[in-house]
Structure formats: structure tokens, C-alpha cells
Design a protein around this motif. Structure first.
Motif, short mmCIF file in Angstrom:
data_model
loop_
_atom_site.label_atom_id
_atom_site.label_comp_id
_atom_site.label_asym_id
_atom_site.label_seq_id
_atom_site.Cartn_x
_atom_site.Cartn_y
_atom_site.Cartn_z
N ASP A 26 10.81 -24.08 14.59
CA ASP A 26 9.95 -23.32 13.68
C ASP A 26 8.82 -22.60 14.41
OD1 ASP A 26 11.55 -24.44 11.79
OD2 ASP A 26 9.99 -25.60 10.78
N HIS A 27 8.33 -23.21 15.50
CA HIS A 27 7.14 -22.65 16.13
C HIS A 27 7.36 -22.14 17.56
CE1 HIS A 27 5.13 -24.05 12.61
NE2 HIS A 27 5.19 -25.34 12.93
N GLY A 28 8.60 -22.22 18.05
CA GLY A 28 8.93 -21.60 19.32
C GLY A 28 8.43 -22.31 20.57
N ALA A 29 8.06 -23.55 20.46
CA ALA A 29 7.57 -24.29 21.64
C ALA A 29 8.75 -24.70 22.52
CB ALA A 29 6.78 -25.51 21.19
N ARG A 30 8.47 -24.90 23.80
CA ARG A 30 9.47 -25.43 24.74
C ARG A 30 9.39 -26.95 24.66
NH1 ARG A 30 7.43 -23.86 30.10
NH2 ARG A 30 5.45 -24.07 28.99
N ASP A 323 3.16 -28.85 13.10
CA ASP A 323 2.50 -27.71 12.44
C ASP A 323 1.08 -27.52 12.94
OD1 ASP A 323 4.69 -27.07 10.91
OD2 ASP A 323 3.98 -28.08 9.09
N THR A 324 0.38 -28.65 13.19
CA THR A 324 -1.01 -28.58 13.63
C THR A 324 -1.13 -28.07 15.06
OG1 THR A 324 -1.65 -30.40 12.16
CG2 THR A 324 -3.11 -29.93 14.02
N VAL A 325 -0.36 -28.67 15.96
CA VAL A 325 -0.51 -28.37 17.39
C VAL A 325 0.17 -27.06 17.77
CG1 VAL A 325 0.02 -29.20 19.72
CG2 VAL A 325 -0.77 -30.80 17.97
N PHE A 326 1.32 -26.77 17.14
CA PHE A 326 2.08 -25.58 17.55
C PHE A 326 2.14 -24.49 16.51
CE2 PHE A 326 3.78 -29.23 19.89
CZ PHE A 326 3.56 -28.80 21.20
N GLY A 327 1.82 -24.81 15.25
CA GLY A 327 1.88 -23.81 14.19
C GLY A 327 0.54 -23.32 13.72
N GLY A 328 -0.54 -23.90 14.27
CA GLY A 328 -1.89 -23.46 13.91
C GLY A 328 -2.24 -23.70 12.45
N GLN A 329 -1.69 -24.74 11.85
CA GLN A 329 -1.88 -24.95 10.41
C GLN A 329 -2.86 -26.07 10.08
OE1 GLN A 329 1.90 -25.21 8.29
NE2 GLN A 329 2.88 -23.86 9.77
N LYS A 330 -3.30 -26.86 11.04
CA LYS A 330 -4.26 -27.95 10.82
C LYS A 330 -3.85 -28.78 9.60
CE LYS A 330 -7.62 -28.83 12.69
NZ LYS A 330 -7.84 -29.81 13.80
#
Length: 452
Positions: A26-30, A323-330
Motif C-alpha cells: 500500500d505504501h511502497g516501502a522496501r 499506516d503511521t510510519v509509511f503512510g503518513g496517517q498517524k
């Protein structure tokens, strides 16, 4: 500093897999994930899923008897553990494959080996490789343990019971929590002569007192030799089984003795304390509401934090972390008013406060009813179900809902929505009953049985 990965997850259970999938897909992290046993973790491989399938299998003994009362002429020769177990293994293999495909499709790299933490950004794999990650997530879950006493090496745990080569004729379950009580019911349903020892006064500590007593009574009526106030002094190997010498003066022999007296966070040998991760008294990883440990780059989700040890909670924590760490959604998980089910026979569904908890906080009204359900009443069984609402006398809000009945887990899921939304007793009363059903009692309870 350039890292090999944005996130490295240690543990391939429900929480770790959800975090990895969301962070990558969902957030494109490696993302990379290491699992030392089988993908899917405790719930899928040696917990919720195989246990529930065993529950289903154990219920057919009663269903067969009931069928005759309903006019079915059936010939049942008995339960074949080997047939069931082969099918069980096939299903677990299928589910493990599904988990692997989920990670693969999300672009997560997986390592089928143990991983430990070397420092705040470095993970060491069992084969000697070291990889770096901006963030490390610990999702290693919990593990059952057997206390040390004379002969304790003869006992098995819930991990091993799924791999029995044959169904025992005599079994002792030690413990009074939901795992112990569930397996006592399972084995009893499969035709095993089953005893359950618990050193406390009543099983299912922490749950509603009335519900606990109701379940215990029904378990005993169904054939479980439940002995509360009883513990094992020692186990002795004999030529024909295992002798359990108990505090109540009995010395009975069993084919297997299973201990379900607790679980502990699975942190041994991970290297967490060496890098400064703070652990609690039980070894649980201490985290804040955002799943962050005392080392800013290291996080933890699920049973390894020993908060609410339920699979859906681990999944929500893993998702919120990603979502918090990689999606910026807190976003953080919600641990309030969590519905749960205990798959004893009868089944137990619960959400909110127990009567005892609610009473300690203020005046309440208790609405409850016990009755014989139509299906088994017709078949001549003496089963009784319990429907219970705990209501705040001042706000009229339903503080707790407790159901002991077949399919209680299914019912409490929907009741949980109402309780979570803050429904009042009058909201329940305004709801038209679905008739004939067991659950209609929840909306037809008119007069409180107790007030405080």
C-alpha cells in the motif's frame, strides 16, 4: 545512511504479515520479513485455526445423536483422528501458501530462518548474513510454557497437541484459562475420557462470574471431569501412561497431560535487551500507543507486547503501524470494547465489562436469562444457554454483553457493534426480535434480575 530495507519484520504471524503487506503493497516501502517456523504464526498454524477445526470435529458426536431425534437414521462408527488430522494438515498447508502469496504479491522479500537484532538498524539472520533497515518490527508473538516441577518434561502444550499421532483414550488438561477449557471440551467431544485440573476456584478467570459458572456447569454435565482447587504435584511415567499425583489426593493415569497454564512473550535470544529495548516483568516488549519501543527505530505488535492477546488486535496494530510510519496517517489501534469468543462447549461470546467490573464503577442493572434452546431441547438434551446484559443505571448504556450458547462467537460480533456504538438498553428494547432464535432474548429482557 543507506539501508537495505525500509522495514524488516521479525515474525510471520498475523500482525507481522499485515504490517509487511501494508507497508510494501500500500505504501511502497522496501520490506523484508523473516519467519523461523511456518508462515502464518500461532493463529494459523498452531492456534485459532486448527483449534477451531478441532472444535468443529468434536461437535459432531452430539449432532449425530440429535439427528436421530429429528428423524435421521444414521450409522456412525466413530471418530477417526488420522483422517481428520490429514485433512487438517492439508488445510494448514493451504493457508500457509496463501500467506506466502500475500507477501509475494505485495513485494515483500521473505527469509525462512530465524532473525535476531544486532543493533538499532541491523538484523542478523541464522545463516550469518546481516541486513540493515530503517525500521525493525518485532512480531514474534507468544509461546506456551510449562512450569518446572517433578516430571514436567512428560507434559505437552497446545503446540504439540495438534501433532498427536493418535487420539488418546485418557487426557488431563491442566489450567483454567480459555485454552485449557477449550481443549478439555474438544477432547471430551472427540470421545476422550477428559479431566481438567485448575488450582483456582473457578475456570476462566477475568471473565464474567455468572458466565464462568454457567460454562463450568455445562462442561461437567457434558462429561468433563473438572476439578477446581486442584493442581499437579508431580508426573510419573508408567508402563501404561502418565500418573498424575494431585493436590486433592488422587493419583490417576492418563495417556497425555497437556499444560495450558499460561503463555509468555516470545523474546528469548532476540537480542532486544542488548540494544536497549525495554522489557516488562513477563518479558513483554514495552511500547507506546504507536507501537514504538524505547529504541526509536524498533517497534513491536501483537502478543509479544502482552496487551490484548488476540489475532484481530495484532492485525490492527500491524496495520496502524504501517499506516503511521509509511503512510503518513498517524493512526493507532483501538483497544477499547474488543469483542472476543471462547470456543468451549457451550461457546462463550463477550464484549465490554463484566458485572463485577461494572458494579465497582457505579450503579448498574443486570438483565439475564437462562433457558434450554429449541434445537437441543427437541433432541432431549439438557443444555442451557445464558444471555446477559450489564447496563449503567444512570446513562442506560449497555456496558457489557455476555452470551453462553452455540454460535455465541457469531452473535457477539454483531452485539459488539451495538455496544461499541454506545447503545442503550432502550435501543436493544426497540429492536424487533428475530423469532424463533436464541439471540432474540437480548432484545426481550424486560426486567433486571439484579440492581446495585
Amino acid at each position: 545512511m543507506a539501508f537495505d530495507y525500509d522495514l524488516f519484520v521479525i515474525g510471520g504471524g498475523s500482525g507481522g504479515v499485515r504490517a509487511a503487506r501494508v507497508a510494501s503493497g500500500d505504501h511502497g516501502a522496501r520490506v523484508a520479513l523473516a519467519e523461523e517456523y511456518r508462515m502464518g504464526g500461532t493463529c494459523v498454524i498452531r492456534g485459532c485455526v486448527p483449534k477451531k477445526l478441532m472444535v468443529f470435529a468434536s461437535e459432531y458426536r452430539h449432532i449425530n445423536k440429535d439427528a436421530r431425534a429429528y428423524g435421521w437414521d444414521l450409522e456412525v462408527k466413530g471418530f477417526d483422528w488420522t483422517v481428520f488430522h490429514a485433512q487438517l494438515e492439508n488445510e494448514l498447508n493451504r493457508l500457509e501458501g496463501a500467506y506466502r502469496n500475500t507477501l509475494k504479491n505485495a513485494g515483500v522479500e521473505t527469509f525462512d530462518q530465524r532473525a535476531t537484532v544486532k543493533d538499532a538498524h541491523t538484523v542478523r539472520l541464522a545463516d550469518g548474513r546481516e541486513v540493515t533497515a530503517k525500521h525493525i518490527l518485532i512480531a514474534t508473538g507468544g509461546t506456551p510454557f510449562v512450569p518446572e516441577f517433578e516430571g514436567s518434561d512428560l507434559a505437552i502444550t497446545s503446540n504439540e497437541i495438534f501433532h498427536m499421532k493418535a487420539l488418546p483414550k485418557r487426557a488431563l488438561i491442566v489450567g483454567g484459562g480459555y485454552i485449557a477449557s477449550e481443549f478439555a471440551c474438544i477432547l471430551n467431544g472427540m470421545g476422550v475420557e477428559t479431566s481438567q485440573y485448575y488450582r483456582g476456584a473457578q475456570i476462566l478467570r477475568g471473565f464474567d462470574e455468572e458466565a464462568r459458572g454457567h460454562i463450568a456447569t455445562q462442561m461437567i454435565a457434558s462429561g468433563v471431569n473438572l476439578q477446581c482447587g486442584t493442581d499437579v504435584l508431580r508426573l510419573e511415567k508408567t508402563d501404561t501412561g502418565i500418573r498424575a499425583v494431585a493436590t486433592n489426593g488422587t493419583e490417576d493415569e492418563f495417556d497425555i497431560v497437556m499444560y495450558a497454564t499460561g503463555r509468555k512473550p516470545n523474546v528469548a535470544g532476540l537480542g532486544l535487551e542488548d540494544v536497549g529495548v525495554r522489557l516488562g516483568k513477563k518479558g513483554e516488549i514495552e511500547v507506546d500507543d504507536w507501537q514504538q519501543t524505547s529504541v526509536p527505530s524498533i517497534f513491536a505488535v501483537g502478543d509479544v507486547t502482552d496487551r490484548i492477546n488476540l489475532t484481530p488486535i495484532a492485525i490492527r496494530e500491524g496495520h496502524a503501524f504501517a499506516d503511521t510510519v509509511f503512510g503518513g496517517q498517524k493512526r493507532k489501534a483501538d483497544w477499547d470494547l474488543v469483542p472476543s469468543a471462547v470456543f468451549t462447549q457451550p461457546e462463550f461470546g463477550t464484549v465490554g465489562k463484566t458485572e463485577e467490573e461494572a458494579e465497582a464503577e457505579g450503579p448498574i442493572e443486570v438483565y439475564s436469562a437462562t433457558f434450554r434452546p429449541m434445537q437441543t431441547l427437541f433432541a432431549g438434551r439438557q443444555d442451557r444457554v445464558l444471555m446477559k446484559l450489564v447496563v449503567c443505571a444512570q446513562t442506560r448504556r449497555v456496558l457489557g454483553c455476555h452470551i453462553v450458547a452455540p454460535h455465541a462467537g457469531e452473535m457477539i460480533q454483531l452485539a459488539g457493534i451495538a455496544v461499541k456504538m454506545g447503545a442503550t438498553k432502550e435501543d436493544f428494547d426497540r429492536t424487533v426480535a428475530v423469532h424463533p432464535s436464541m439471540a432474540e432474548e437480548l432484545v426481550t429482557l424486560r426486567k433486571p434480575v439484579r440492581k446495585s
